[in-house]
Design a protein around this motif. Sequence first.
Motif, PDB file in Angstrom:
ATOM      1  N   GLU A  64       1.263  -0.715  -0.012  1.00  0.00           N
ATOM      2  CA  GLU A  64       0.321   0.346  -0.023  1.00  0.00           C
ATOM      3  C   GLU A  64       0.341   1.041  -0.164  1.00  0.00           C
ATOM      4  O   GLU A  64       0.542   2.635  -1.075  1.00  0.00           O
ATOM      5  N   LEU A  65       1.773   1.208   0.851  1.00  0.00           N
ATOM      6  CA  LEU A  65       2.639   1.992   1.042  1.00  0.00           C
ATOM      7  C   LEU A  65       3.667   2.593  -0.166  1.00  0.00           C
ATOM      8  O   LEU A  65       3.479   4.130  -0.435  1.00  0.00           O
ATOM      9  N   ARG A  66       3.790   1.381  -0.920  1.00  0.00           N
ATOM     10  CA  ARG A  66       4.455   1.726  -1.998  1.00  0.00           C
ATOM     11  C   ARG A  66       3.472   2.187  -2.690  1.00  0.00           C
ATOM     12  O   ARG A  66       4.354   3.134  -4.399  1.00  0.00           O
ATOM     13  N   ARG A  67       2.479   1.813  -3.425  1.00  0.00           N
ATOM     14  CA  ARG A  67       1.465   2.363  -4.461  1.00  0.00           C
ATOM     15  C   ARG A  67       1.170   3.705  -4.181  1.00  0.00           C
ATOM     16  O   ARG A  67       1.385   4.726  -5.304  1.00  0.00           O
TER      17      ARG A  67
ATOM     18  N   ARG B 143      11.306  -0.983  -1.484  1.00  0.00           N
ATOM     19  CA  ARG B 143      12.491   0.211  -0.736  1.00  0.00           C
ATOM     20  C   ARG B 143      13.229  -0.320   1.077  1.00  0.00           C
ATOM     21  O   ARG B 143      14.416  -0.485   1.137  1.00  0.00           O
ATOM     22  N   GLU B 144      12.389  -0.729   1.473  1.00  0.00           N
ATOM     23  CA  GLU B 144      13.027  -1.539   2.702  1.00  0.00           C
ATOM     24  C   GLU B 144      13.541  -2.767   2.804  1.00  0.00           C
ATOM     25  O   GLU B 144      14.498  -2.653   3.574  1.00  0.00           O
ATOM     26  N   ALA B 145      13.793  -3.544   1.675  1.00  0.00           N
ATOM     27  CA  ALA B 145      14.758  -4.281   1.783  1.00  0.00           C
ATOM     28  C   ALA B 145      16.094  -4.053   1.532  1.00  0.00           C
ATOM     29  O   ALA B 145      16.787  -4.627   1.682  1.00  0.00           O
ATOM     30  N   PHE B 146      16.297  -2.054   0.679  1.00  0.00           N
ATOM     31  CA  PHE B 146      17.145  -1.921   0.371  1.00  0.00           C
ATOM     32  C   PHE B 146      17.998  -1.081   1.794  1.00  0.00           C
ATOM     33  O   PHE B 146      19.159  -0.580   1.486  1.00  0.00           O
TER      34      PHE B 146
ATOM     35  N   GLY C 160      17.829   9.156   9.777  1.00  0.00           N
ATOM     36  CA  GLY C 160      17.663   9.845   9.587  1.00  0.00           C
ATOM     37  C   GLY C 160      18.226  11.716   9.218  1.00  0.00           C
ATOM     38  O   GLY C 160      19.501  11.308   9.350  1.00  0.00           O
ATOM     39  N   ARG C 161      17.627  12.728   8.943  1.00  0.00           N
ATOM     40  CA  ARG C 161      17.240  13.506   8.883  1.00  0.00           C
ATOM     41  C   ARG C 161      18.574  14.681   9.646  1.00  0.00           C
ATOM     42  O   ARG C 161      19.453  14.620  10.310  1.00  0.00           O
ATOM     43  N   ASP C 162      18.024  13.328  11.085  1.00  0.00           N
ATOM     44  CA  ASP C 162      17.783  14.673  12.206  1.00  0.00           C
ATOM     45  C   ASP C 162      19.515  13.687  12.617  1.00  0.00           C
ATOM     46  O   ASP C 162      19.782  13.706  13.840  1.00  0.00           O
ATOM     47  N   GLY C 163      20.255  12.907  12.256  1.00  0.00           N
ATOM     48  CA  GLY C 163      21.142  11.872  12.506  1.00  0.00           C
ATOM     49  C   GLY C 163      20.894  10.868  13.169  1.00  0.00           C
ATOM     50  O   GLY C 163      21.824  10.043  13.283  1.00  0.00           O
ATOM     51  N   THR C 164      19.642  11.075  14.001  1.00  0.00           N
ATOM     52  CA  THR C 164      19.357   9.699  14.953  1.00  0.00           C
ATOM     53  C   THR C 164      19.572   8.324  13.382  1.00  0.00           C
ATOM     54  O   THR C 164      18.704   8.639  12.815  1.00  0.00           O
ATOM     55  N   TRP C 165      19.668   6.614  14.281  1.00  0.00           N
ATOM     56  CA  TRP C 165      20.095   5.890  13.596  1.00  0.00           C
ATOM     57  C   TRP C 165      18.144   5.112  13.837  1.00  0.00           C
ATOM     58  O   TRP C 165      16.925   5.209  14.747  1.00  0.00           O
ATOM     59  N   VAL C 166      17.832   5.255  12.800  1.00  0.00           N
ATOM     60  CA  VAL C 166      16.123   4.894  12.449  1.00  0.00           C
ATOM     61  C   VAL C 166      16.174   3.262  12.292  1.00  0.00           C
ATOM     62  O   VAL C 166      16.876   2.263  10.539  1.00  0.00           O
ATOM     63  N   ALA C 167      15.899   2.226  13.060  1.00  0.00           N
ATOM     64  CA  ALA C 167      16.531   0.989  13.135  1.00  0.00           C
ATOM     65  C   ALA C 167      14.902   0.505  12.887  1.00  0.00           C
ATOM     66  O   ALA C 167      13.825   0.522  12.383  1.00  0.00           O
ATOM     67  N   PRO C 168      14.949  -0.676  12.121  1.00  0.00           N
ATOM     68  CA  PRO C 168      13.977  -1.669  11.123  1.00  0.00           C
ATOM     69  C   PRO C 168      12.762  -2.260  11.864  1.00  0.00           C
ATOM     70  O   PRO C 168      11.726  -2.156  11.846  1.00  0.00           O
ATOM     71  N   ASP C 169      13.253  -2.421  13.019  1.00  0.00           N
ATOM     72  CA  ASP C 169      11.877  -2.459  14.143  1.00  0.00           C
ATOM     73  C   ASP C 169      11.607  -1.965  15.259  1.00  0.00           C
ATOM     74  O   ASP C 169      10.530  -1.736  15.894  1.00  0.00           O
ATOM     75  N   ALA C 170      12.460  -0.363  14.356  1.00  0.00           N
ATOM     76  CA  ALA C 170      11.312   0.607  14.807  1.00  0.00           C
ATOM     77  C   ALA C 170       9.814   1.141  14.351  1.00  0.00           C
ATOM     78  O   ALA C 170       9.568   0.119  13.676  1.00  0.00           O
TER      79      ALA C 170
ATOM     80  N   GLY D 219       6.747   3.208  13.072  1.00  0.00           N
ATOM     81  CA  GLY D 219       6.777   3.117  11.841  1.00  0.00           C
ATOM     82  C   GLY D 219       7.965   3.689  11.271  1.00  0.00           C
ATOM     83  O   GLY D 219       8.174   4.581  10.191  1.00  0.00           O
ATOM     84  N   PHE D 220       9.018   2.486  10.977  1.00  0.00           N
ATOM     85  CA  PHE D 220       9.759   1.651   9.920  1.00  0.00           C
ATOM     86  C   PHE D 220       9.492   2.545   8.714  1.00  0.00           C
ATOM     87  O   PHE D 220       9.557   2.836   7.634  1.00  0.00           O
ATOM     88  N   LEU D 221       9.033   1.897   8.432  1.00  0.00           N
ATOM     89  CA  LEU D 221       8.252   1.442   6.707  1.00  0.00           C
ATOM     90  C   LEU D 221       7.466   2.772   6.213  1.00  0.00           C
ATOM     91  O   LEU D 221       7.647   3.842   4.958  1.00  0.00           O
ATOM     92  N   ASP D 222       6.442   4.183   7.300  1.00  0.00           N
ATOM     93  CA  ASP D 222       6.504   4.658   7.231  1.00  0.00           C
ATOM     94  C   ASP D 222       7.562   5.858   6.853  1.00  0.00           C
ATOM     95  O   ASP D 222       7.505   7.275   5.917  1.00  0.00           O
ATOM     96  N   ALA D 223       8.486   5.984   7.602  1.00  0.00           N
ATOM     97  CA  ALA D 223      10.139   6.673   7.678  1.00  0.00           C
ATOM     98  C   ALA D 223      10.790   6.479   6.364  1.00  0.00           C
ATOM     99  O   ALA D 223      11.634   6.782   5.606  1.00  0.00           O
ATOM    100  N   VAL D 224      10.320   5.282   5.096  1.00  0.00           N
ATOM    101  CA  VAL D 224      11.520   4.676   4.379  1.00  0.00           C
ATOM    102  C   VAL D 224      10.481   4.760   3.529  1.00  0.00           C
ATOM    103  O   VAL D 224      11.172   5.118   2.478  1.00  0.00           O
TER     104      VAL D 224
END
Length: 374
Positions: free
Chosen positions: A6-9, A35-38, A45-55, A57-62
């Motif tokens: 859904e997010l990709r579309r 995109r998340e596979a890559f 993130g834009r603010d320099g913090t690390w966005v982990a895959p288990d965080a 909202g990860f997909l929304d951030a991708v």
Amino acid sequence: MASSVELRRRFADALVREGAITRPEVAEAFAAVPREAFVAGGFHGRDGTWVAPDAGGFLDAVYVNDVLVTKVVDGRATSSSSQPSLMAAMIEALDLSPGTQVLEVGAGTGYNAALMSAAGARVTTVDVQPDVVERAEAALATISSTVDLRLGDGYEGWAAGAPYDRVIVTVGVAGVSPLWLDQLVPGGFVLAPVRHAGHHPVLRAARAGDGTVHAAGVCPAGFMSAAGPLSAVYAGAHPLGSGPLSPPTVSRPARFDPPLDVFRYHDMWFALGVWDSRTTYAQPPDSAGNGGCALLDETPGGGATIWPDGAVRGSGPHAVAFAETASGLIDRWVALGRPAVPAWQAPMALDGDLSQPIWVPRDWRLPGAGPAVA
């Protein structure tokens, strides 16, 4: 929570609405490739913090139209998933058709290669960083991509897969490797972000039948810089950039209301770089790292900054002269109808390291307007 599909579309549809995508096959590629596979290991993130895959909202951030930095060395980003709208613009500029043979220099996460493959191209991608290649290989395997991924020096291209219809470069370079042109079919071209005045506008470079090489502007862009001969500094090149300038002592008022958007600002920046070789990137005092177009004085901290609203700020012992020069260059751009990056063309010449030369643009021109050099 929305699924990846859904997010990709939604993301592909948004890029179409924004005008970043105009071709159906490119829209379908963005809708098809996850995109998340890559960025499966996470990203900065834009603010320099690390966005982990288990965080949360990860997909929304991708699925945002932004760069996702995946590798930082000594405080400098060295690998990323580029801004999707820029990827889309460059893929569309390749004018792909089913079976088009493409060499990509700079594999990054592998996402861009996967998109081109999904759009019908036969893609070979090469990167010099072993860990980057390893991660991209794992990501491509998860989506069963047919991309041919290679570890190698981007300057060399990949002769074993030649000839190619297109070469696309996804890292900022000072010029075009002769080997990329040698590995093209007749009529093929290179699409590369070539350093100009402190940023990396995308250029299209091609060899004519008489052996001469010519460049044309494609679009404004910003990329991480390559290393080695692809980052060579040569005679007549713009300064590489500057830290904070001294506090300004001269100001010229804003003239664009509303201010130029990021694309038009870079169109102006490109033109100023054509007309004055002192043009580059610099930061004003207390800028918190946010800078822009500037003319640099040889005196440390001196020069003039030029901003999206057309305001000019002069610093250093020659502040008045630099502010006047910068204002005159803006006048020139406006008088010419505010030409955009794609309006410019230039012959190219070999320069850089004598043992590993690069083709660099010389004497940018607006067709029909004569030489553009000040």
